[in-house]
Enzyme design. Sequence first.
Site, PDB file in Angstrom:
ATOM      1  N   CYS A   1       0.827  -1.206   0.000  1.00 11.78           N
ATOM      2  CA  CYS A   1       0.000   0.000   0.000  1.00 11.78           C
ATOM      3  C   CYS A   1       0.863   1.260   0.000  1.00 11.78           C
ATOM      4  CB  CYS A   1      -0.879  -0.020   1.249  1.00 11.78           C
ATOM      5  SG  CYS A   1      -1.888   1.444   1.455  1.00 11.78           S
TER       6      CYS A   1
ATOM      7  N   ARG B   1     -12.129  -0.192  -6.464  1.00  9.80           N
ATOM      8  CA  ARG B   1     -11.733  -0.239  -5.050  1.00  9.80           C
ATOM      9  C   ARG B   1     -11.473   1.165  -4.502  1.00  9.80           C
ATOM     10  NH1 ARG B   1      -7.434  -1.223  -1.506  1.00  9.80           N
ATOM     11  NH2 ARG B   1      -8.099  -2.746   0.035  1.00  9.80           N
TER      12      ARG B   1
HETATM   13  P1  IMP Z   1      -0.712  -7.144   3.478  1.00 13.52           P
HETATM   14  O1  IMP Z   1      -1.220  -8.352   4.182  1.00 13.52           O
HETATM   15  O2  IMP Z   1       0.122  -6.257   4.373  1.00 13.52           O
HETATM   16  O3  IMP Z   1       0.000  -7.460   2.205  1.00 13.52           O
HETATM   17  O4  IMP Z   1      -1.986  -6.241   3.119  1.00 13.52           O
HETATM   18  C1  IMP Z   1      -3.061  -6.710   2.365  1.00 13.52           C
HETATM   19  C2  IMP Z   1      -4.138  -5.636   2.324  1.00 13.52           C
HETATM   20  O5  IMP Z   1      -3.666  -4.465   1.663  1.00 13.52           O
HETATM   21  C3  IMP Z   1      -5.375  -6.013   1.548  1.00 13.52           C
HETATM   22  O6  IMP Z   1      -6.268  -6.834   2.243  1.00 13.52           O
HETATM   23  C4  IMP Z   1      -5.989  -4.658   1.239  1.00 13.52           C
HETATM   24  O7  IMP Z   1      -6.755  -4.143   2.283  1.00 13.52           O
HETATM   25  C5  IMP Z   1      -4.767  -3.780   1.079  1.00 13.52           C
HETATM   26  N1  IMP Z   1      -4.433  -3.529  -0.335  1.00 13.52           N
HETATM   27  C6  IMP Z   1      -4.473  -4.360  -1.390  1.00 13.52           C
HETATM   28  N2  IMP Z   1      -4.012  -3.772  -2.510  1.00 13.52           N
HETATM   29  C7  IMP Z   1      -3.695  -2.515  -2.154  1.00 13.52           C
HETATM   30  C8  IMP Z   1      -3.155  -1.407  -2.878  1.00 13.52           C
HETATM   31  O8  IMP Z   1      -2.845  -1.455  -4.065  1.00 13.52           O
HETATM   32  N3  IMP Z   1      -2.999  -0.254  -2.158  1.00 13.52           N
HETATM   33  C9  IMP Z   1      -3.316  -0.166  -0.858  1.00 13.52           C
HETATM   34  N4  IMP Z   1      -3.766  -1.192  -0.118  1.00 13.52           N
HETATM   35  C10 IMP Z   1      -3.968  -2.357  -0.774  1.00 13.52           C
END
Ligand code: IMP
Length: 500
Positions: A319, A418
């Site tokens: 993100c 989204r």
């Molecule tokens: P991670 O487990 O830290 O990789 O975070 C996953 C979460 O990041 C997902 O469930 C979404 O809520 C969020 N997410 C997914 N794609 C994006 C993006 O492109 N930008 C910002 N947040 C994202």
Amino acid sequence: MAYYYPEPSHTFSEYLLIPGYTSEDCVPDHVSLKTPLVKYRKGAEEPAISLNVPLTSAVMQSVSNDTLAIALAKEGGISFIYGSQSIENQAAMVARVKGYKAGFVTSASNLTPEATLADVLALKQRNGFSTVALTEDGTANGKLLGIVTSRDYRVSRMAPTDKVRDFMTPRQKLVTAPAETTLKEANDIIWEHKLNSLPIVDENDHLLYFVFRKDYSSHKDNPLELLDSKKRYLVGAGINTRDYAARIPALLEAGADVLVIDSSEGYTCWQEKTIKWVRDTYGDTVKIGAGNVVDKDGFRFLAEAGADFVKVGIGGSICITRETKGIGRGQATALIEVAAARDEYFKETGIYVPICSDGGIVHDYHMTLALAMGADFLMLGRYFARFDESPTNKVMVNGAYMKEYWGEGSNRARNWQRYDLGGSAKLSFEEGVDSYVTYAGPLRDNVEASLYKVKSTMCNVGVTNIPDLQQNAKLTLVSSVSIVEGGYHDVTLRSSSPVK
Ligand code: IMP
């Protein structure tokens, strides 16, 4: 004047748990990780859906397809199949999870009888399976003409050019079973005929699956598997606030058990409208989560709008929303505030709305911290993207295996819905990156290891279930100096870095 929070917002790595009293009974084997997925009248009824482990996989192209959903449901969690694809494709993924029969395996090695011994050996070397289906068109669901296993050939006595049709076990000598066969019946046939595998065929003699001798009992192997009343795996699906009136009926028709509005920011009229449409159309029979929020106002808004659960977090590993828009909050602080709002809402209404900590889990101990801070379950992207079952390519980068992992807000995913705020239908700027994560092998081994750590930490805290962890955990903020103290220090390592 703008409102200023008196305290900075914090993230997981700035907290530690303090041990509590551990009794003799407090051992990892006694720990239950069961947790509610959807709202319910706590104390008066059971939730309509609970998870056996507090893990859900992110609504992302690079994470949640049908293969990962099946693997996670086997371990007791649930996937939300990504919505940034056509309605037909998403519904087909949901249908494949619901149609999956544990122990019934789609044939992974397939040839036609015109192939040669060399082809069989090459295939075996490539994917490791020794049972090869011979079908009319060489596909997994073609008309079955025979099978070849290592019992059918002797490499030392045969030529690589020998045709499979001359040494395969032909169709007429095969014991097969029809589509309606249950796993128990299949196992009985395997036992009775001393088979290693049983081909399941349809009425036109097309191959559907194999049942292998080793898959004797799925439930014995997967005691926590998450099943519906018809013994099918549970699966969720992501939706957006634009095409829900067309997408939701198709997903429900395909068998989706729960929906979630997938959005970077949930405190919006669009989410309220979407939930209202679901309630007007289906009443309470369709379960729908919403989010994401990072404070009590956002939570209260979605709870009152009728959300079945609320997701918390802006700031996953891929993100860049905080960087590009300057909006978000440290995940720990967001979670602590929203958990307090959930408890307050419960006291007022008697309705417990579970909250999901979404994104930012980097180390396994972050899982325990998130639960201790009040999360009922977690959503993870990066974590699951590393496994064999995630949909992305495994590639060699600088001598190490990696898997691709990209954000839904990246140019690659092009999931403008989204980030939709009701304006034009396009992704105006990126809020996510396209990246690699270190390949980590099968989901099952990793989930088992991570959750063993969670259970073991819970025993240190002196609790054996998630509600008690949320009630009794003692957490402390740590200074940057004590964070350094938390790793190994003032020593020289003899070998490679220790397991974290
Ligand atoms: P991670 O487990 O830290 O990789 O975070 C996953 C979460 O990041 C997902 O469930 C979404 O809520 C969020 N997410 C997914 N794609 C994006 C993006 O492109 N930008 C910002 N947040 C994202």
